[in-house]
Design a protein around this motif. Structure first.
Motif, PDB file in Angstrom:
ATOM      1  N   ALA A 154       1.201  -2.714   0.025  1.00  0.00           N
ATOM      2  CA  ALA A 154       1.679  -1.973   1.143  1.00  0.00           C
ATOM      3  C   ALA A 154       2.725  -2.456   1.870  1.00  0.00           C
ATOM      4  N   VAL A 155       2.509  -3.542   2.187  1.00  0.00           N
ATOM      5  CA  VAL A 155       3.462  -4.119   3.385  1.00  0.00           C
ATOM      6  C   VAL A 155       4.748  -4.672   2.492  1.00  0.00           C
ATOM      7  N   LEU A 156       4.624  -4.961   1.151  1.00  0.00           N
ATOM      8  CA  LEU A 156       5.998  -5.541   0.630  1.00  0.00           C
ATOM      9  C   LEU A 156       6.652  -4.104   0.153  1.00  0.00           C
ATOM     10  N   GLY A 157       6.128  -3.226   0.121  1.00  0.00           N
ATOM     11  CA  GLY A 157       6.715  -1.890  -0.461  1.00  0.00           C
ATOM     12  C   GLY A 157       6.914  -2.011  -1.849  1.00  0.00           C
ATOM     13  N   GLN A 198      -3.102  -4.635   0.765  1.00  0.00           N
ATOM     14  CA  GLN A 198      -2.482  -4.649   2.042  1.00  0.00           C
ATOM     15  C   GLN A 198      -1.009  -5.325   1.689  1.00  0.00           C
ATOM     16  N   VAL A 199      -1.168  -6.245   0.858  1.00  0.00           N
ATOM     17  CA  VAL A 199       0.038  -7.121   0.325  1.00  0.00           C
ATOM     18  C   VAL A 199       0.960  -6.140  -0.350  1.00  0.00           C
TER      19      VAL A 199
END
Lengths: 210, 210
Positions: free
Chosen positions: A179-182, A176-177
């Motif tokens: 994915a969110v940070l890109g 998740q980290v």
DNA sequence: CTAACGTTTGTCCAATCGGTCAAAAAATTG
DNA sequence: CAATTTTTTGACCGATTGGACAAACGTTAG
């Protein structure tokens, strides 16, 4: 061989058991105990299922061995937290060590998280025993710091939980980290950013007033 | 019936599907997807396995329905975070809402945690799409607060992660939290204590300097 | 009542599960 | 080398898994 399960006597036994444990760590940490199969572990270890069962007679034995090793590593950073140095320095280095563990041993963290999520059926005694005792002890240390005015007054138990949660998050919720940070912000530098942020959060958040 | 799976047309269908989803939430959240069986869910729902499969044709369909519902609930608090009120008040109420969700919907939290731990195979697209977009948007809001001097300069992404981690910890690691706190401190009051601690940590940790 | 439709169940199936076992293969020892 | 022990494998077992299916049951509208 007189016994039933080989006990790491020979060179091959020691090596193969390590290979199996490494493979099992990978499989258990992503699928949980019930969600993992002996076949999966055997394939990841590059051997046949009966061959794997020659080294560990039951699936549970692998998991148990893995858990025992994990717990030793896991409690080490908290054990090191002591009264010797400056309180805020001690806290900062505890946070740093925990974050490094999340970075360097994410599978171990996820193995532990899986076990807790499932109600900790296999390590409940250890949580209520060894872990609680250790935390109680460190809570006293932290309370001393707060009394002496080196650390702001706050609930020491929840302080420890907050450190655990924020650091392990980078192992357990890594997907998740990232994915969110890109792609750009989600590289290896994310641990440096996290370290800086957490240091600021806890240092400022616990700075004694007045 | 023209279709294959009943689509909640009748009263019974709506009710039974709810019963199944409730049971499945319980089972999936503690055992993960692979670790859960249709029989377990059917028994928890008080019906036979073929009967359950009349309402959901595949195990995956139940999980998918559960996930879709969960994600709506899950993102709601973050969506509410906006520019209207005082920044620190907004942040405090976001933390409070997230902690209330950990208290009131722990199974939903664990269901989500299980999915992420397993590499988020079923919701990866949503993480990289909807979630990332939402977080990016809220990061801009927080950056604005920091520029205006209402909130201390810090990494907004990791601030959000820290809030997620600390609050969800009380749902996902509930067993550990209760074991460590012990019978006296581990009662329902633990959420009040956590709320107080987290408010202090984030408010003081993000108080603008000078 | 009866026909049509919605619901429930018992039975069954192929695949997979954890684990056994005897025998083959490989390594070690004298 | 041969004898012995350790390691590996293929075949197999009973239990459990996700799921199919037709028959039985219940409900409701005409």
């Amino acid at each position: 061989m007189e016994g039933s399960t080989p006990r790491g006597r020979t060179r091959i036994q020691k090596e193969k058991r390590e290979v199996i444990l490494e493979a099992a760590l990978e499989v258990f940490s992503t699928n949980g105990f019930r969600g993992s199969t002996i076949d999966q572990i055997a394939e990841a270890a590059g051997m046949s299922k009966p061959n794997l069962l020659y080294y560990f007679r039951r699936k549970e034995d692998i998991h148990e061995t893995l858990m025992h090793r994990l717990l030793e590593t896991w409690l080490a950073p908290l054990k090191e937290l002591d009264n010797i140095g400056d309180p805020m320095t001690e806290l900062r280095s505890y946070i740093r060590r925990k974050l490094e563990m999340a970075r360097d041993f994410p599978r171990e963290s996820r193995l532990f998280a899986n076990e807790i999520l499932q109600g900790a059926p296999r390590i409940m005694a250890m949580l209520e025993g060894e872990l609680k005792t250790l935390v109680d002890e460190k809570v006293e240390v932290i309370k001393g710091w707060m009394r002496s005015g080196k650390v702001a007054q706050a609930d020491p138990w929840h302080l420890i939980f907050a450190i655990w949660a924020t650091t392990q998050h980078y192992a357990d919720f890594d997907v998740q980290v990232r994915a969110v940070l890109g792609p750009d912000r989600g590289g290896e530098g994310r641990f440096e950013d996290a370290a800086r942020f957490l240091e600021q959060l806890f240092v400022e958040g616990l700075r004694p007033k007045g």
